[in-house]
Design an enzyme around this catalytic site. Structure first.
Site, PDB file in Angstrom:
ATOM      1  N   HIS A  17       0.839  -1.199   0.000  1.00 22.91           N
ATOM      2  CA  HIS A  17       0.000   0.000   0.000  1.00 22.91           C
ATOM      3  C   HIS A  17       0.876   1.252   0.000  1.00 22.91           C
ATOM      4  O   HIS A  17       2.109   1.165  -0.073  1.00 22.91           O
ATOM      5  CB  HIS A  17      -0.999  -0.025   1.154  1.00 22.91           C
ATOM      6  N   HIS A  20       3.888   1.468   2.512  1.00 21.63           N
ATOM      7  CA  HIS A  20       5.045   0.657   2.079  1.00 21.63           C
ATOM      8  C   HIS A  20       5.808   1.379   0.976  1.00 21.63           C
ATOM      9  O   HIS A  20       7.038   1.414   0.965  1.00 21.63           O
ATOM     10  CB  HIS A  20       4.608  -0.690   1.499  1.00 21.63           C
ATOM     11  N   CYS A 125      -2.964  -9.900  22.683  1.00 24.60           N
ATOM     12  CA  CYS A 125      -3.762  -9.511  21.516  1.00 24.60           C
ATOM     13  C   CYS A 125      -3.335 -10.393  20.355  1.00 24.60           C
ATOM     14  O   CYS A 125      -2.172 -10.374  19.961  1.00 24.60           O
ATOM     15  CB  CYS A 125      -3.575  -8.033  21.163  1.00 24.60           C
ATOM     16  N   CYS A 128      -1.982  -8.386  17.320  1.00 26.94           N
ATOM     17  CA  CYS A 128      -0.608  -7.888  17.456  1.00 26.94           C
ATOM     18  C   CYS A 128       0.387  -9.020  17.666  1.00 26.94           C
ATOM     19  O   CYS A 128       1.587  -8.803  17.551  1.00 26.94           O
ATOM     20  CB  CYS A 128      -0.492  -6.957  18.662  1.00 26.94           C
ATOM     21  N   CYS A 142      -6.881  -3.218  22.983  1.00 26.75           N
ATOM     22  CA  CYS A 142      -5.612  -3.089  22.273  1.00 26.75           C
ATOM     23  C   CYS A 142      -5.612  -1.748  21.536  1.00 26.75           C
ATOM     24  O   CYS A 142      -6.568  -1.434  20.833  1.00 26.75           O
ATOM     25  CB  CYS A 142      -5.450  -4.220  21.265  1.00 26.75           C
ATOM     26  N   HIS A 145      -5.839  -2.531  17.635  1.00 26.21           N
ATOM     27  CA  HIS A 145      -6.945  -3.309  17.080  1.00 26.21           C
ATOM     28  C   HIS A 145      -8.296  -3.011  17.704  1.00 26.21           C
ATOM     29  O   HIS A 145      -9.316  -3.470  17.218  1.00 26.21           O
ATOM     30  CB  HIS A 145      -6.642  -4.804  17.191  1.00 26.21           C
ATOM     31  N   LYS A 293     -12.187   9.912  -0.800  1.00 29.80           N
ATOM     32  CA  LYS A 293     -11.576  10.880  -1.697  1.00 29.80           C
ATOM     33  C   LYS A 293     -10.846  10.195  -2.847  1.00 29.80           C
ATOM     34  O   LYS A 293     -10.578  10.803  -3.866  1.00 29.80           O
ATOM     35  CB  LYS A 293     -10.590  11.778  -0.929  1.00 29.80           C
ATOM     36  N   LYS A 296     -10.372   5.119  -6.378  1.00 28.84           N
ATOM     37  CA  LYS A 296     -10.472   3.683  -6.242  1.00 28.84           C
ATOM     38  C   LYS A 296     -11.471   3.361  -5.143  1.00 28.84           C
ATOM     39  O   LYS A 296     -11.509   4.010  -4.114  1.00 28.84           O
ATOM     40  CB  LYS A 296      -9.103   3.087  -5.913  1.00 28.84           C
TER      41      LYS A 296
HETATM   42 ZN   LIG Z   1      -3.668  -5.643  18.761  1.00 31.77          ZN
END
Ligand SMILES: [Zn+2]
Length: 513
Positions: A17, A20, A125, A128, A142, A145, A293, A296
């Site tokens: 994405h 990255h 978690c 994680c 968490c 998450h 916005k 895609k």
């Molecule tokens: Zn987490």
């Protein structure tokens, strides 16, 4: 003197994405910059392929886990290849060479007494793959998450991270720019005000199979971070390889979400192993993508190849480096990208380049004219070129890309004003001003040679196009950057070449079709 640049190895539970792509482009630009300085450079990227989240993603995709990691790892590699990322080594944590290094390190650290067996109950978690302390949770959830962690109690192996807390604090205090920019250094120092817990570095195989087995206990696999961080060494053939001897310590580039493993786990692991700490941990912020916005339909996931296919690779690279102040968050939108392309690239640089070459063809048959003695405005141009180049060479390696480019664009503005005040079209009408016209055209062309030389790490393709039209091609970079940036190296008599516009304007109406 050498430089070893790394991106994080990207976790293969998701496809490439925008985030990255940003880290990878920054590392690539720095690698290209150091190569142009004549510094021995190594640039590593790759994929992180173990852990529970990968298992879940493979199951969701309905694929055997090895097939799944092969596929996503190949997708990352393909993306970087299509984006012309100049990595020297692509590492995968499922490679036997990496697995071997992880097991060797574990055995050594265990034998030295820094890994022990114990029971631990804690809030875990699954997202994680990590235990949390009560104080780390946000309203009992968490922080990443937003789910309630599960209490689990099990026997595991622990790395004596706590033993290195004092050393780590001293190191951070002794080397103020070790973790940079400063806001992240301060974040780590704040975290280290609390006592550091030991790090659980194993996961029982009864719970998860997909990982590197501990060399001293086959019932366990290695915690994914203890495995992943070692890529920075295994990729250099640590401990005996030439690459390790030549290139360690590293300059790491990461996004702020993985600050803690890199600023705390990793240096304490290195200390325990007796390996010199990395040279710098360079931490950047997030691209905030306003939902809805993007054209895609995938919400706020921006696929890098889609973006570069639509707007141009160099255009996206320029936007990344100019728009975001390294370390801070920035907003991403197609409107902001188009605005930069049209204003900075098509108007400021593109027009300057096209006008200067156009006049050299119109008045001097496309031949670089010999400069006469410089008048005051010409001397100002030369001085501005020297200032812009010196600032660029200082800011760029300090990760101040936005500032480096803003400074270069000020110089571009100076040149555009120089055209207006020198009015070459007037000089061309007066036969006794021929020498003056030569001098003005020469100052423009030589300045463009400097700009092309400096833009090579940022926009490799466009810089080469500029150099080709200046009649120089790749030979522009035959010498180190500081040598190249010596005024007067553009030789009079050289033949310029006609070429297409560097950066076509993006018409918004056209985009909306
Ligand atoms: Zn987490």
């Amino acid at each position: 003197m050498s430089v070893y640049l790394t991106t994080p190895i990207y976790y293969v539970n998701a496809e490439p994405h925008l985030g990255h792509a940003y880290t990878t482009v920054v590392a690539d630009a720095l690698a290209r910059f150091h190569r142009l300085l004549g510094v021995q450079t190594r640039f590593q990227t790759g994929t992180d392929e173990h852990g529970e989240k990968v298992l879940e993603a493979a199951a969701a995709a309905g694929l055997p886990v090895k097939d799944f990691v092969d596929r996503v790892s190949a997708l990352f590699r393909q993306t970087w290849d299509e984006m012309d990322i100049s990595y020297d080594h692509f590492i995968r944590t499922t490679q036997p060479e990496h697995v071997q290094v992880v097991q060797e390190v574990l055995a050594r650290v265990h034998a030295a007494g820094d890994i022990y067996f114990g029971e631990y109950g804690g809030l875990y978690c699954y997202g994680c793959e990590a235990f949390y302390l009560e104080r780390d949770l946000v309203h009992g959830l968490c922080p990443d998450h937003r789910v309630k962690p599960t209490f689990i109690k099990e026997e595991n192996y622990f790395f004596r991270m706590s033993k290195y807390q004092g050393w780590l604090l001293d190191y951070i205090n002794d080397y103020p720019d070790w973790i940079r920019p400063e806001r992240y250094r301060n974040e780590v120092l704040a975290f280290l005000k609390e006592p550091l817990e030991d790090l659980c570095i194993s996961r029982p195989r009864s719970r998860i199979e997909w990982g590197i087995p501990l060399p001293f206990d086959e019932r366990y696999v290695t915690y994914v971070w203890f495995d992943a961080l070692l890529n920075y060494l295994s990729g250099l053939d640590y401990p005996e390889g030439e690459a390790y001897k030549n290139f360690w310590p590293a300059q790491h580039l990461i996004a702020k979400d993985i600050l803690k493993p890199h600023a705390i786990y990793w240096p304490t692991m290195l200390a325990s192993m007796g390996v010199e700490p990395f040279r710098h941990l360079n931490v950047h912020g997030y691209w905030q993508v306003a939902e809805g916005k993007m054209s895609k339909s995938l919400g706020n996931v921006v696929e890098p190849r889609w973006l570069t296919a639509r707007y141009g690779l160099d255009q996206v690279r320029y936007f990344f480096l100019r728009e975001m102040v390294f370390g801070l968050d920035a907003h991403f939108s197609e409107a902001a990208l188009i605005a930069r392309i049209n204003a900075d690239l098509a108007n400021d640089l593109g027009n300057l380049f096209a006008r200067s070459l156009g006049m050299a063809f119109k008045y001097r048959q496309g031949v670089v004219p010999p400069p006469g003695g410089p008048a005051e405005p010409d001397k100002e141009v030369t001085a501005a070129a020297r200032d812009a180049a010196a600032d660029f060479l200082r800011h760029f390696p300090a990760l101040e890309f936005s500032r480096a480019l803003a400074g270069l664009w000020e110089f571009i503005g100076t040149l555009n004003r120089y055209i207006v005040t020198s009015a070459p079209w007037e000089l061309a009408k007066a036969p006794d001003a021929a020498g003056r016209l030569d001098t003005v055209l020469y100052h423009l062309l030589e300045s463009l040679r400097w700009i092309a030389a400096l833009l090579r790490p940022v926009m490799p393709g466009s810089a080469l196009k500029m150099s080709e039209q200046l009649g120089l091609g790749l030979s522009l970079w035959d010498h180190t950057l500081p040598q190249t940036l010596t005024w007067g190296r553009l030789l009079p008599g050289g033949a310029l070449k006609k070429g297409p516009a560097l950066f076509p304007r993006i018409e918004v109406e056209e985009k909306e079709k």
